[in-house]
Design a protein around this motif. Sequence first.
Motif, short mmCIF file in Angstrom:
data_model
loop_
_atom_site.label_atom_id
_atom_site.label_comp_id
_atom_site.label_asym_id
_atom_site.label_seq_id
_atom_site.Cartn_x
_atom_site.Cartn_y
_atom_site.Cartn_z
N LEU A 6 5.01 6.62 1.35
CA LEU A 6 4.92 5.10 1.63
C LEU A 6 4.39 5.13 3.03
CD1 LEU A 6 8.46 3.83 1.02
CD2 LEU A 6 6.56 3.10 -0.02
N ASP A 7 3.91 6.41 3.63
CA ASP A 7 3.47 6.36 4.92
C ASP A 7 2.56 7.73 4.99
OD1 ASP A 7 3.10 6.74 7.65
OD2 ASP A 7 4.79 7.09 8.28
N LYS A 8 1.09 7.19 5.25
CA LYS A 8 0.22 8.34 5.34
C LYS A 8 0.29 9.44 6.40
CE LYS A 8 -3.40 5.84 7.92
NZ LYS A 8 -4.64 5.35 7.85
N PHE A 9 1.09 9.01 7.25
CA PHE A 9 1.28 9.98 8.68
C PHE A 9 2.70 10.86 8.57
CE2 PHE A 9 -0.80 6.00 10.16
CZ PHE A 9 -1.99 6.59 10.53
N CYS A 10 3.08 10.74 7.37
CA CYS A 10 4.19 11.91 6.97
C CYS A 10 3.67 13.22 7.26
CB CYS A 10 4.93 11.47 5.56
SG CYS A 10 6.12 10.31 5.65
N GLY A 11 4.35 14.08 7.83
CA GLY A 11 3.77 15.36 7.46
C GLY A 11 3.67 16.12 6.26
N ASP A 12 3.08 16.99 5.65
CA ASP A 12 3.00 17.24 4.16
C ASP A 12 3.94 18.51 4.44
OD1 ASP A 12 1.47 15.68 2.91
OD2 ASP A 12 -0.47 17.10 3.09
N ASP A 13 4.96 18.71 3.30
CA ASP A 13 5.89 19.58 3.33
C ASP A 13 5.06 21.02 2.75
OD1 ASP A 13 7.95 21.38 2.98
OD2 ASP A 13 9.20 19.90 1.66
N LEU A 14 5.27 21.92 3.60
CA LEU A 14 4.64 23.16 3.13
C LEU A 14 5.25 23.63 1.85
CD1 LEU A 14 3.44 24.79 6.48
CD2 LEU A 14 1.90 23.28 4.97
N ILE B 118 0.83 -0.85 0.01
CA ILE B 118 -0.01 -0.12 0.10
C ILE B 118 0.91 1.30 -0.07
CG2 ILE B 118 -1.72 1.26 1.29
CD1 ILE B 118 -2.74 -1.37 2.38
N ILE B 119 0.46 2.09 -1.01
CA ILE B 119 0.94 3.55 -0.92
C ILE B 119 -0.09 4.57 -0.56
CG2 ILE B 119 3.13 2.98 -2.18
CD1 ILE B 119 1.56 4.13 -4.53
N TYR B 120 0.15 5.78 -0.18
CA TYR B 120 -0.80 6.85 0.16
C TYR B 120 -0.55 7.71 -0.77
CZ TYR B 120 -1.28 3.79 4.12
OH TYR B 120 -1.60 2.79 4.86
N VAL B 121 -1.67 8.25 -1.15
CA VAL B 121 -1.64 9.70 -2.09
C VAL B 121 -2.54 10.64 -1.73
CG1 VAL B 121 -2.67 10.33 -4.48
CG2 VAL B 121 -1.65 7.88 -4.02
N LEU C 239 -7.13 12.06 0.28
CA LEU C 239 -6.32 11.12 0.53
C LEU C 239 -6.69 9.84 0.16
CD1 LEU C 239 -3.79 10.39 2.21
CD2 LEU C 239 -4.97 10.01 4.18
N ALA C 240 -5.87 8.94 -0.43
CA ALA C 240 -6.38 7.65 -0.73
C ALA C 240 -5.29 6.45 -0.48
CB ALA C 240 -6.53 7.72 -2.42
N ALA C 241 -5.65 5.40 -0.14
CA ALA C 241 -4.61 4.13 0.01
C ALA C 241 -4.82 3.50 -1.34
CB ALA C 241 -5.13 3.45 1.17
N VAL C 242 -3.84 3.15 -1.90
CA VAL C 242 -3.65 2.45 -3.24
C VAL C 242 -3.06 1.14 -3.12
CG1 VAL C 242 -2.95 2.57 -5.73
CG2 VAL C 242 -3.65 4.59 -4.50
N SER C 243 -3.62 0.19 -3.36
CA SER C 243 -2.94 -1.31 -3.14
C SER C 243 -2.52 -1.78 -4.36
CB SER C 243 -4.22 -2.32 -2.81
OG SER C 243 -4.56 -2.10 -1.26
N VAL D 84 7.78 3.45 -7.25
CA VAL D 84 6.57 3.61 -7.55
C VAL D 84 6.26 5.11 -7.05
CG1 VAL D 84 4.10 3.18 -7.36
CG2 VAL D 84 5.66 1.28 -7.69
N CYS D 85 6.62 5.16 -5.94
CA CYS D 85 6.29 6.72 -5.29
C CYS D 85 7.28 8.10 -5.95
CB CYS D 85 6.74 6.80 -3.71
SG CYS D 85 5.68 5.80 -2.82
#
Length: 103
Positions: free
Chosen positions: A86-94, A9-12, A54-58, A68-69
């Motif tokens: 790879l991690d949905k909990f990464c803070g977005d870089d402003l 799973i990757i996160y978009v 946000l989406a989780a892509v399998s 892929v990322c």
Amino acid sequence: MSTLASPQIIYVSNLPYEATNDAIEAAFEKEGFEVEHIELIKKGSGTRTKACGLAAVSLPNGLELADVCKKMDGKSCFGRPMIVRLDKFCGDDLAYTPKPGAV
């Protein structure tokens, strides 16, 4: 006895609220990646849910997720650059800007 492999799973993120599974899948397929399942994440509960971009892509096993990322990050979906992690909990870089030519 067969063992089921856990999905990759990757996160978009940075998706517009009107993004659809079909549009996300088309963006990945355009770059040559098969998608097994897409889960658009929503916030709220019951009948009071709404998209949160946000989406989780399998993806099928055997793909190198970091590659892929790297390839998908910054690609366009509904006219906005996707942020693929790879991690949905990464803070977005402003200060995030898509790679030149990625969109």
